[in-house]
Write an enzyme that holds these catalytic residues in place. Structure first.
Site, short mmCIF file in Angstrom:
data_model
loop_
_atom_site.label_atom_id
_atom_site.label_comp_id
_atom_site.label_asym_id
_atom_site.label_seq_id
_atom_site.Cartn_x
_atom_site.Cartn_y
_atom_site.Cartn_z
N GLU A 17 8.60 35.48 55.61
CA GLU A 17 7.14 35.32 55.64
C GLU A 17 6.49 36.70 55.70
O GLU A 17 7.00 37.59 56.36
CB GLU A 17 6.71 34.59 56.93
CG GLU A 17 7.28 33.23 57.11
CD GLU A 17 7.14 32.69 58.53
OE1 GLU A 17 7.10 31.46 58.66
OE2 GLU A 17 7.10 33.47 59.50
N GLN A 39 9.90 31.46 67.22
CA GLN A 39 10.78 30.92 66.18
C GLN A 39 11.57 31.99 65.47
O GLN A 39 11.25 33.18 65.54
CB GLN A 39 9.94 30.15 65.17
CG GLN A 39 8.78 30.93 64.60
CD GLN A 39 7.87 30.04 63.75
OE1 GLN A 39 7.89 30.14 62.54
NE2 GLN A 39 7.10 29.18 64.39
N HIS A 87 9.94 35.61 66.35
CA HIS A 87 8.51 35.95 66.28
C HIS A 87 7.65 34.77 66.70
O HIS A 87 8.11 33.63 66.72
CB HIS A 87 8.14 36.40 64.85
CG HIS A 87 8.42 35.36 63.81
ND1 HIS A 87 9.66 35.20 63.26
CD2 HIS A 87 7.64 34.41 63.23
CE1 HIS A 87 9.64 34.22 62.38
NE2 HIS A 87 8.41 33.70 62.35
N HIS A 92 13.89 32.27 61.57
CA HIS A 92 14.25 31.57 60.34
C HIS A 92 15.63 32.04 59.88
O HIS A 92 15.95 33.22 60.00
CB HIS A 92 13.22 31.84 59.25
CG HIS A 92 11.83 31.54 59.70
ND1 HIS A 92 11.44 30.28 60.09
CD2 HIS A 92 10.74 32.33 59.87
CE1 HIS A 92 10.17 30.31 60.46
NE2 HIS A 92 9.72 31.54 60.34
N ARG A 137 13.50 26.96 66.90
CA ARG A 137 12.50 27.31 67.91
C ARG A 137 13.09 27.76 69.23
O ARG A 137 14.16 27.27 69.62
CB ARG A 137 11.56 26.12 68.12
CG ARG A 137 10.71 25.85 66.88
CD ARG A 137 9.67 24.77 67.10
NE ARG A 137 8.79 24.70 65.94
CZ ARG A 137 9.06 24.03 64.84
NH1 ARG A 137 10.16 23.35 64.75
NH2 ARG A 137 8.21 24.04 63.83
ZN LIG Z 1 7.83 32.04 61.15
#
Ligand SMILES: [Zn+2]
Length: 400
Positions: free
Chosen positions: A135, A98, A263, A100, A282
């Site tokens: 994240e 994925q 990642h 972001h 994704r």
């Molecule tokens: Zn992630």
């Protein structure tokens, strides 16, 4: 006003989760049910529950009743909600590859999909909200993940030494990361099966015989195929396992995933802290929606040199802060032994979880004893102390 409350999170039973770790952490009897994540936060889909004098209350409605006092004016004005979501993850089977979006891209994408009338819950909806989703994770065990593209020389070596991929080498040499990734992601199912099947036929017996090492992409590619439900179509995420850095984080080490870094979590347990968002594009190892053109717009097509962070031990010798550029959150670890006293003041709300041992948290007249797996929340402008009768390891989520 009471500023310290005990807090109970919610378990998410995703299929990639393990059955043991989260149950053990929470002191519950393990069952055969998969426990993938334990959420501590105010997300509307699974808000944590806090204990007040008036009984139990969902954290989101509790905070909303007086956001400025509970989060502090700065954070309340800037974010309008608790800006982070704190999780314990138990990764048994690897997660989807994925990426972001940035904040600006998320705002644009969310607006565009709204204008196109794509329902928020539609399977082909990319942008669930208008927020970015950086994240940070700290390993609670040996943790494996994919993180960004390999440096050029390493990727060249992989393409040269993986016999099934030698035809991709000239593409990488002439068209770079973007050209290489676009080529494989735009392959038809027949083309990708044709390229990947001989690879799988070669590595799967080695995997089953226990002859592959976790530092090798062969191990993770074989594991992905071995645990896939549908083996008639080979997942294009397998390419990414070979193209990306395979990173091992030891217990207590952290990795930050910024916007654009592709990642995937492969295996292990961690504490994860993220911005309050659900925007995920994704690129494979998933039965979920993959929008290749949209994905290609957001991936950082460049070499990534993984930065495994040890955190910075603070002057008190007890707290270790894992710094990141994200304005939404700050993650730290606190280790206490019997005579240690941790003192802190909170600018905004803070969530603490004990992952080992036990501790006592005091704020004003409120004292809460927390054992392994238990959590508390402190509201803005609290002045508090933590001690332990023997030893304790805690993780703390707040905003900087
Ligand atoms: Zn992630």
């Amino acid at each position: 006003m009471t500023k310290l409350f005990s807090l109970k999170g919610k378990i998410q039973n995703y299929a990639w989760g393990g059955t043991q770790f989260i149950s053990h952490l929470l002191g519950e009897e393990p069952t055969t049910q998969k426990c993938a994540e334990y959420w501590l936060g105010a997300h509307a889909n699974a808000p944590s529950v806090l204990k007040t004098n008036d009984g139990e209350q969902n954290l989101n409605s509790f905070l909303d009743s007086d956001l400025t006092a509970k989060l502090g004016a700065d954070i309340a004005n800037k974010f309008g909600r608790l800006p982070f979501l704190f999780k314990v993850l138990d990764v048994h089977d690897m997660l989807s590859i994925q990426v972001h979006p940035t904040k600006i891209e998320a705002e644009k994408g969310f607006k565009k999909e709204n204008e196109l009338g794509i329902p928020l819950t539609a399977a082909n909806r990319n942008y669930k909200d208008d927020n970015h989703k950086p994240e940070i994770m700290v390993a609670l065990s040996e943790f494996w993940l994919l993180h960004g593209f390999l440096p050029k020389a390493n990727l060249t070596g992989i393409l040269k030494n993986t016999p099934e991929f030698t035809s991709l080498l000239p593409i990488f040499e002439t068209a770079g990361y973007y050209g290489l990734y676009k080529t494989v992601m735009e392959q038809s199912v027949e083309e990708s099966n044709h390229m990947l099947q001989p690879l799988v036929d070669r590595i799967l017996p080695l995997y089953k015989a226990g002859k592959l090492d976790k530092s090798s992409p062969d191990y993770w590619a074989a594991k992905a195929v071995d645990s896939a439900e549908d083996t008639s179509v080979l997942d294009k995420g397998i390419y990414s396992i070979y193209f990306f850095n395979i990173v091992k984080a030891n217990k207590g080490e952290a990795v930050f995933q910024d916007a654009g870094i592709p990642h995937a979590y492969l295996e292990g347990q961690n504490m994860e802290l993220m911005a309050n968002s659900d925007n995920v594009l994704r690129g494979g190892l998933t039965p979920k929606h993959i929008d290749v053109p949209e994905l290609l717009k957001h991936v950082a097509f460049e070499a990534t040199h993984p930065n495994i962070m040890q955190g910075e031990l603070q002057a008190d010798g007890l707290e270790r802060i894992y710094k990141s550029p994200a304005p939404d959150f700050e993650l730290s670890q606190i280790i206490l032994n019997n005579s240690d006293i941790y003192n802190s003041k909170s600018k905004t709300a803070q969530i603490l979880i004990v992952v080992d041992g036990g501790a006592k948290v005091s704020e004003g007249d409120t004292v809460i004893t927390v054992k392994k797996g238990e959590s508390v929340i402190l509201l803005a402008n609290s002045s508090y102390q933590i001690t332990s009768p023997a030893s304790a390891v805690l993780y703390k989520a707040t905003a900087p």
